[in-house]
Write an enzyme that holds these catalytic residues in place. Structure first.
Site, PDB file in Angstrom:
ATOM      1  N   ILE A 148     141.797 -43.506   7.042  1.00 32.92           N
ATOM      2  CA  ILE A 148     141.031 -44.623   6.490  1.00 32.92           C
ATOM      3  C   ILE A 148     141.175 -45.837   7.409  1.00 32.92           C
ATOM      4  O   ILE A 148     142.269 -46.098   7.924  1.00 32.92           O
ATOM      5  CB  ILE A 148     141.530 -44.991   5.067  1.00 32.92           C
ATOM      6  CG1 ILE A 148     141.605 -43.757   4.166  1.00 32.92           C
ATOM      7  CG2 ILE A 148     140.646 -46.074   4.466  1.00 32.92           C
ATOM      8  CD1 ILE A 148     140.284 -43.095   3.858  1.00 32.92           C
ATOM      9  N   SER A 168     146.274 -56.421   0.894  1.00 36.19           N
ATOM     10  CA  SER A 168     145.534 -56.101   2.120  1.00 36.19           C
ATOM     11  C   SER A 168     145.053 -54.661   2.075  1.00 36.19           C
ATOM     12  O   SER A 168     145.464 -53.881   1.206  1.00 36.19           O
ATOM     13  CB  SER A 168     146.408 -56.308   3.368  1.00 36.19           C
ATOM     14  OG  SER A 168     147.476 -55.368   3.390  1.00 36.19           O
ATOM     15  N   GLY A 169     144.178 -54.310   3.002  1.00 36.93           N
ATOM     16  CA  GLY A 169     143.745 -52.938   3.165  1.00 36.93           C
ATOM     17  C   GLY A 169     143.174 -52.319   1.901  1.00 36.93           C
ATOM     18  O   GLY A 169     142.349 -52.920   1.199  1.00 36.93           O
ATOM     19  N   LYS A 187     155.172 -38.610   1.062  1.00 34.76           N
ATOM     20  CA  LYS A 187     153.917 -38.410   0.345  1.00 34.76           C
ATOM     21  C   LYS A 187     153.905 -37.073  -0.411  1.00 34.76           C
ATOM     22  O   LYS A 187     153.278 -36.959  -1.469  1.00 34.76           O
ATOM     23  CB  LYS A 187     152.733 -38.503   1.306  1.00 34.76           C
ATOM     24  CG  LYS A 187     152.543 -39.910   1.874  1.00 34.76           C
ATOM     25  CD  LYS A 187     152.411 -40.948   0.759  1.00 34.76           C
ATOM     26  CE  LYS A 187     152.109 -42.324   1.300  1.00 34.76           C
ATOM     27  NZ  LYS A 187     151.964 -43.341   0.218  1.00 34.76           N
ATOM     28  N   THR A 218     142.115 -49.176   8.027  1.00 31.72           N
ATOM     29  CA  THR A 218     142.919 -50.225   7.405  1.00 31.72           C
ATOM     30  C   THR A 218     143.681 -50.963   8.500  1.00 31.72           C
ATOM     31  O   THR A 218     143.875 -50.440   9.604  1.00 31.72           O
ATOM     32  CB  THR A 218     143.947 -49.645   6.409  1.00 31.72           C
ATOM     33  OG1 THR A 218     144.907 -48.850   7.139  1.00 31.72           O
ATOM     34  CG2 THR A 218     143.272 -48.790   5.348  1.00 31.72           C
ATOM     35  N   TYR A 260     157.096 -39.841   6.768  1.00 35.63           N
ATOM     36  CA  TYR A 260     155.919 -40.186   5.980  1.00 35.63           C
ATOM     37  C   TYR A 260     155.408 -38.970   5.209  1.00 35.63           C
ATOM     38  O   TYR A 260     155.107 -39.054   4.005  1.00 35.63           O
ATOM     39  CB  TYR A 260     154.835 -40.723   6.911  1.00 35.63           C
ATOM     40  CG  TYR A 260     153.561 -41.151   6.203  1.00 35.63           C
ATOM     41  CD1 TYR A 260     153.533 -42.316   5.450  1.00 35.63           C
ATOM     42  CD2 TYR A 260     152.402 -40.390   6.296  1.00 35.63           C
ATOM     43  CE1 TYR A 260     152.369 -42.712   4.796  1.00 35.63           C
ATOM     44  CE2 TYR A 260     151.234 -40.777   5.656  1.00 35.63           C
ATOM     45  CZ  TYR A 260     151.226 -41.939   4.911  1.00 35.63           C
ATOM     46  OH  TYR A 260     150.079 -42.330   4.254  1.00 35.63           O
TER      47      TYR A 260
END
Length: 252
Positions: free
Chosen positions: A186, A16-17, A157, A188, A153
């Site tokens: 983005i 997906s995405g 990253k 998504t 998060y």
């Protein structure tokens, strides 16, 4: 892109995405593609099957047994893995003061442990087969700067970026190029889920105030960056991060 036709490409989080858009891009480039994801794999393979060679399997990249099975299935379909698009990841908003150890571990298990497990397994395969390869890891602009409510998060990253650089240092001698992509905001399904409770005007305001190009990015634009870094056109790009953010990080 030069040098992608006929290559064996493994894409994690490919159902997906950004992952699905990347699978489409590589199939259109003439590559043979194997994807994995937690769900939607059969549907994505079915949707892209008429375009070229693609297959996939369900896999939780945080589980070492799943990754071993993924490698075996991918090699069975592709023969050799020439390119790894290490794309699987997750995210959610949560204030730093409210993050539990369990939530921290759950996010790190996918975004950093999973990146390591798949990256190491595929690197070992590439070294054993003695062929040059390319690995592209999914980081984020959140790995280059902090954002409120995303401490786990952001940390994951940032970890991906240093993992990428260390892999590059160690794997370059084997002819394996390792780089990272750092997307900004983005469009998504995951980002839609994250922002749906923030009000109807949140995305519009964010695009206006934080992205100089005035819009969110598209999954296909990240897929193009993945394709470039995997291609012969990037043959001397190694240990780098490619930012795809519409100018977001340029704002003071």
């Amino acid at each position: 892109m030069r040098g992608l036709s006929g290559k064996g490409v493994l894409i994690t989080g490919g159902s997906s995405g950004i992952g699905a858009a990347t699978a489409r891009r590589f199939v259109e480039e003439g590559a043979r593609v194997f994807i994995c994801g937690l769900d939607g794999v059969t549907e994505t393979v079915g949707a892209l099957g008429s375009l070229g060679d693609i297959d996939g399997t369900v896999c939780d990249v945080s589980r070492q047994d799943d990754v071993a099975a993924l490698l075996s299935k991918a090699e069975g379909f592709l023969g050799t893995i020439d390119v790894l698009i290490n794309n699987a990841g997750t995210a959610w908003r949560e204030p730093f003061l409210e993050i539990t150890a369990e939530h921290w571990d759950a996010l790190m298990a996918v975004n950093l442990r999973g990146m390591f497990l798949v990256g190491q397994a595929v690197s070992r395969s590439m070294v054993a087969q003695g062929t040059r390869g390319a690995i592209v890891n999914m980081s984020s602009t959140n790995g280059l700067g902090g954002e409120a409510d995303y401490a786990h998060y952001n940390a994951s990253k940032g970890g991906v970026l240093l993992l990428t650089k260390t892999m590059a240092v160690e794997l370059g001698r084997h002819g394996i190029r390792v780089n990272a992509v750092c997307p900004g905001y983005i469009k998504t399904p995951l980002n839609t889920t994250i922002t749906e409770n923030l009000g109807a005007d949140f995305v519009t305001a964010y695009e206006r105030d934080h992205i100089p190009l005035g819009r969110a990015g598209l999954a296909e634009e990240v897929a193009a960056a993945y394709a470039f870094l995997a291609s012969d056109d990037a043959s001397f790009v190694h240990g780098a991060e490619l930012v795809i953010d519409g100018g977001q990080l340029a704002i003071m």
